[in-house]
Design an enzyme around this catalytic site. Structure first.
Site, PDB file in Angstrom:
ATOM      1  N   CYS A 261     -33.486  10.960  15.124  1.00  0.00           N
ATOM      2  CA  CYS A 261     -34.552  10.200  14.468  1.00  0.00           C
ATOM      3  C   CYS A 261     -35.880  10.420  15.179  1.00  0.00           C
ATOM      4  O   CYS A 261     -35.950  10.433  16.406  1.00  0.00           O
ATOM      5  CB  CYS A 261     -34.200   8.710  14.450  1.00  0.00           C
ATOM      6  SG  CYS A 261     -35.408   7.715  13.552  1.00  0.00           S
TER       7      CYS A 261
ATOM      8  N   CYS B 202     -37.831   3.782  18.920  1.00  0.00           N
ATOM      9  CA  CYS B 202     -37.374   2.399  19.134  1.00  0.00           C
ATOM     10  C   CYS B 202     -36.580   2.338  20.448  1.00  0.00           C
ATOM     11  O   CYS B 202     -35.577   3.059  20.612  1.00  0.00           O
ATOM     12  CB  CYS B 202     -36.527   1.948  17.951  1.00  0.00           C
ATOM     13  SG  CYS B 202     -37.354   2.266  16.362  1.00  0.00           S
TER      14      CYS B 202
ATOM     15  N   CYS C  36     -32.632   2.092  20.734  1.00  0.00           N
ATOM     16  CA  CYS C  36     -31.765   2.777  19.768  1.00  0.00           C
ATOM     17  C   CYS C  36     -31.158   4.069  20.301  1.00  0.00           C
ATOM     18  O   CYS C  36     -31.857   4.911  20.880  1.00  0.00           O
ATOM     19  CB  CYS C  36     -32.570   3.041  18.495  1.00  0.00           C
ATOM     20  SG  CYS C  36     -31.539   3.720  17.174  1.00  0.00           S
TER      21      CYS C  36
ATOM     22  N   CYS D   8     -22.846  -1.687   3.774  1.00  0.00           N
ATOM     23  CA  CYS D   8     -24.206  -1.353   4.203  1.00  0.00           C
ATOM     24  C   CYS D   8     -24.234   0.065   4.748  1.00  0.00           C
ATOM     25  O   CYS D   8     -23.489   0.382   5.678  1.00  0.00           O
ATOM     26  CB  CYS D   8     -24.674  -2.276   5.317  1.00  0.00           C
ATOM     27  SG  CYS D   8     -24.466  -4.005   4.947  1.00  0.00           S
TER      28      CYS D   8
ATOM     29  N   CYS E 192     -25.894  -2.393   0.189  1.00  0.00           N
ATOM     30  CA  CYS E 192     -27.066  -2.557   1.058  1.00  0.00           C
ATOM     31  C   CYS E 192     -27.344  -1.202   1.687  1.00  0.00           C
ATOM     32  O   CYS E 192     -26.399  -0.485   2.031  1.00  0.00           O
ATOM     33  CB  CYS E 192     -26.756  -3.588   2.147  1.00  0.00           C
ATOM     34  SG  CYS E 192     -28.107  -3.815   3.331  1.00  0.00           S
TER      35      CYS E 192
ATOM     36  N   CYS F 212     -32.734  -8.147   3.465  1.00  0.00           N
ATOM     37  CA  CYS F 212     -31.974  -8.418   4.681  1.00  0.00           C
ATOM     38  C   CYS F 212     -32.905  -8.063   5.835  1.00  0.00           C
ATOM     39  O   CYS F 212     -33.276  -6.889   5.988  1.00  0.00           O
ATOM     40  CB  CYS F 212     -30.708  -7.557   4.697  1.00  0.00           C
ATOM     41  SG  CYS F 212     -29.786  -7.672   6.245  1.00  0.00           S
TER      42      CYS F 212
ATOM     43  N   ARG G 209     -26.494 -13.741   9.977  1.00  0.00           N
ATOM     44  CA  ARG G 209     -25.370 -12.894  10.396  1.00  0.00           C
ATOM     45  C   ARG G 209     -25.323 -12.707  11.907  1.00  0.00           C
ATOM     46  O   ARG G 209     -26.300 -12.258  12.517  1.00  0.00           O
ATOM     47  CB  ARG G 209     -25.444 -11.521   9.716  1.00  0.00           C
ATOM     48  CG  ARG G 209     -24.242 -10.633  10.068  1.00  0.00           C
ATOM     49  CD  ARG G 209     -24.215  -9.323   9.292  1.00  0.00           C
ATOM     50  NE  ARG G 209     -24.317  -9.559   7.890  1.00  0.00           N
ATOM     51  CZ  ARG G 209     -25.203  -8.959   7.083  1.00  0.00           C
ATOM     52  NH1 ARG G 209     -26.030  -8.064   7.559  1.00  0.00           N
ATOM     53  NH2 ARG G 209     -25.242  -9.252   5.809  1.00  0.00           N
TER      54      ARG G 209
HETATM   55  N1  SAM Z   1     -33.740   3.618  10.787  1.00  0.00           N
HETATM   56  C1  SAM Z   1     -33.692   2.420  10.069  1.00  0.00           C
HETATM   57  C2  SAM Z   1     -34.579   1.334  10.649  1.00  0.00           C
HETATM   58  O1  SAM Z   1     -34.998   1.441  11.791  1.00  0.00           O
HETATM   59  O2  SAM Z   1     -34.836   0.367   9.926  1.00  0.00           O
HETATM   60  C3  SAM Z   1     -32.293   1.873   9.896  1.00  0.00           C
HETATM   61  C4  SAM Z   1     -31.306   1.910  11.003  1.00  0.00           C
HETATM   62  S1  SAM Z   1     -31.679   0.928  12.448  1.00  0.00           S
HETATM   63  C5  SAM Z   1     -30.446   1.504  13.518  1.00  0.00           C
HETATM   64  C6  SAM Z   1     -31.238  -0.734  11.948  1.00  0.00           C
HETATM   65  C7  SAM Z   1     -31.327  -1.842  12.945  1.00  0.00           C
HETATM   66  O3  SAM Z   1     -30.233  -1.799  13.840  1.00  0.00           O
HETATM   67  C8  SAM Z   1     -32.533  -1.934  13.853  1.00  0.00           C
HETATM   68  O4  SAM Z   1     -33.660  -2.446  13.222  1.00  0.00           O
HETATM   69  C9  SAM Z   1     -32.022  -2.886  14.924  1.00  0.00           C
HETATM   70  O5  SAM Z   1     -32.268  -4.222  14.558  1.00  0.00           O
HETATM   71  C10 SAM Z   1     -30.521  -2.630  14.953  1.00  0.00           C
HETATM   72  N2  SAM Z   1     -30.110  -1.946  16.194  1.00  0.00           N
HETATM   73  C11 SAM Z   1     -30.222  -0.634  16.449  1.00  0.00           C
HETATM   74  N3  SAM Z   1     -29.766  -0.346  17.685  1.00  0.00           N
HETATM   75  C12 SAM Z   1     -29.363  -1.510  18.233  1.00  0.00           C
HETATM   76  C13 SAM Z   1     -28.806  -1.864  19.502  1.00  0.00           C
HETATM   77  N4  SAM Z   1     -28.609  -0.960  20.454  1.00  0.00           N
HETATM   78  N5  SAM Z   1     -28.478  -3.154  19.723  1.00  0.00           N
HETATM   79  C14 SAM Z   1     -28.695  -4.083  18.756  1.00  0.00           C
HETATM   80  N6  SAM Z   1     -29.232  -3.800  17.547  1.00  0.00           N
HETATM   81  C15 SAM Z   1     -29.575  -2.539  17.283  1.00  0.00           C
HETATM   82 FE1  SF4 Z   2     -34.761   5.587  14.114  1.00  0.00          FE
HETATM   83 FE2  SF4 Z   2     -33.171   3.945  15.502  1.00  0.00          FE
HETATM   84 FE3  SF4 Z   2     -35.742   3.329  15.173  1.00  0.00          FE
HETATM   85 FE4  SF4 Z   2     -34.081   3.203  13.061  1.00  0.00          FE
HETATM   86  S1  SF4 Z   2     -34.000   1.919  14.899  1.00  0.00           S
HETATM   87  S2  SF4 Z   2     -36.148   4.106  13.114  1.00  0.00           S
HETATM   88  S3  SF4 Z   2     -32.697   4.893  13.573  1.00  0.00           S
HETATM   89  S4  SF4 Z   2     -34.933   5.126  16.303  1.00  0.00           S
END
Ligand code: SAM
Ligand code: SF4
Ligand code: DTB
Length: 330
Positions: free
Chosen positions: A70, A74, A77, A114, A145, A205, A277
């Protein structure tokens, strides 16, 4: 402090307001966090019982349809190409793999499926295959979702026309803390996507993460921002950070479980009719800790052995816990 402009005004005069006049001030939400624990849980139970069957827990299953690589940064992530994580990447899955996973989730008792993609947002060429997935999962009799990142004009409507029920797009934390977590997109970008999801007639959501290094004020700011959306999200995932080695936030101090439970209770009280949730982080919680989250008003879980890239609590363990607590999975 929350940015009052974000809470109370439309982002541009030409657009309908995404927020109403704040129903929940930051001070009011903070006051909830500061209640004695038993008082807070009592209030949360009252709100839950006035709006839901208090012993029914909605179950959603997750599938990562495109994993890793990606562009975004973030800090929590596993899927950012900017972090050195041990993740195995995967291009967009084939339709039959998605349908098989959805059928298996349904057979185990999930009612919503989802699908998550590690994109900043879908490209035009991605939409056809994703729309096919939505149609096929919906045809199985599941709620659908997707979480695909930021949407461009028209994409939310395409998703709704394919049969999508919910779009997941988390605000993740308070507006003023967001730049500490992500620099490649902004809070305003997140709000713009929520607006287009709403305008397309989809259910929202949206929730956040606890344990990013934020303060209680930031947690209250996240909850106030979500609660002041008009209407509030139908589904509010509260994630406890799953620490991923190699990410910038891997060494954040874990948040005390009572503070996590307080966050759930604040979401329940401020968003009375929303499903709250208990999301990521459940695998490392004890049964007693999870029971406190349900007492605090959580009435939905991710169900199934995997979240997106990390393990979830096993379905057998969940079934045993529900049996002990007299909860009914729906
Ligand atoms: N890329 C898209 C986005 O950022 O909206 C969708 C996937 S992203 C992985 C969805 C959500 O997963 C993030 O907004 C975050 O809230 C949650 N998430 C991701 N990594 C996480 C982690 N290590 N621990 C807890 N929540 C996490
Ligand atoms: Fe990409 Fe992870 Fe950020 Fe979603 S949360 S935009 S998958 S880096
Ligand atoms: C949400 O709020 N949590 C889910 C879902 N929405 C997409 C994702 C949790 C991801 C946890 C870390 C991982 O498995 O990569």
């Amino acid at each position: 402090m929350n940015n009052p402009a974000i809470l109370s005004q439309p982002l541009s005069p030409a657009q309908p307001p995404l927020f109403h006049t704040p129903a929940w001030t930051l001070d009011a939400v903070l006051a909830l966090f500061e209640l004695p624990f038993a008082d807070l849980l009592f209030q949360a139970q009252e709100v839950l019982r006035a709006n839901f069957d208090p012993n029914a827990v909605q179950r959603s299953s997750l599938l990562s349809i495109k994993t890793g690589n990606c562009s975004e940064d973030c800090g929590y992530c596993s899927q950012s190409k900017r972090h050195q994580t041990e993740l195995e990447t995967q291009n967009l899955l084939a339709l039959d793999e998605v349908v098989a996973a959805a059928q298996a989730a349904k057979d185990k008792g999930a009612t919503r499926f989802c699908m998550g993609a590690a994109w900043r947002g879908p490209k035009d060429k991605d939409m056809g295959p994703v729309l096919d997935m939505v149609r096929a999962v919906k045809a199985l009799g599941l709620e659908t979702c997707v979480t695909l990142g930021m949407l461009k004009d028209g994409q939310a409507t395409q998703l709704r026309e394919a049969g999508l029920d919910y779009y997941n797009h988390n605000l993740d934390t308070a507006p003023e803390f967001y730049p500490e977590v992500v620099t490649t997109h902004t809070y305003e970008n997140r709000l713009d996507t929520l607006r287009s999801v709403r305008e397309a007639g989809l259910k929202v959501c949206s929730g956040g993460i606890v344990g990013l290094g934020e303060s209680r004020l930031h947690r209250a700011g996240l909850i106030a921002t979500l609660a002041n959306l008009d209407p509030p999200p139908e589904s509010v995932p509260i994630n406890n950070l799953v620490s991923i080695p190699g990410t910038p936030l891997a060494n954040s101090d874990p948040v005390d479980i009572f503070e996590f439970v307080r966050t759930i209770a604040a979401a329940r009280i401020t968003m009375p009719r929303s499903y709250v949730r208990l999301s990521a982080g459940r695998e490392s919680m004890s049964e007693a800790e999870q029971a406190l989250c349900f007492l605090a008003g959580a009435n939905s879980i991710f169900y199934g052995d995997k979240l997106l890239t990390t393990n979830n609590s096993q379905a057998d363990r969940d079934n045993a816990l529900f049996e002990k607590l007299g909860l009914q999975g729906v």
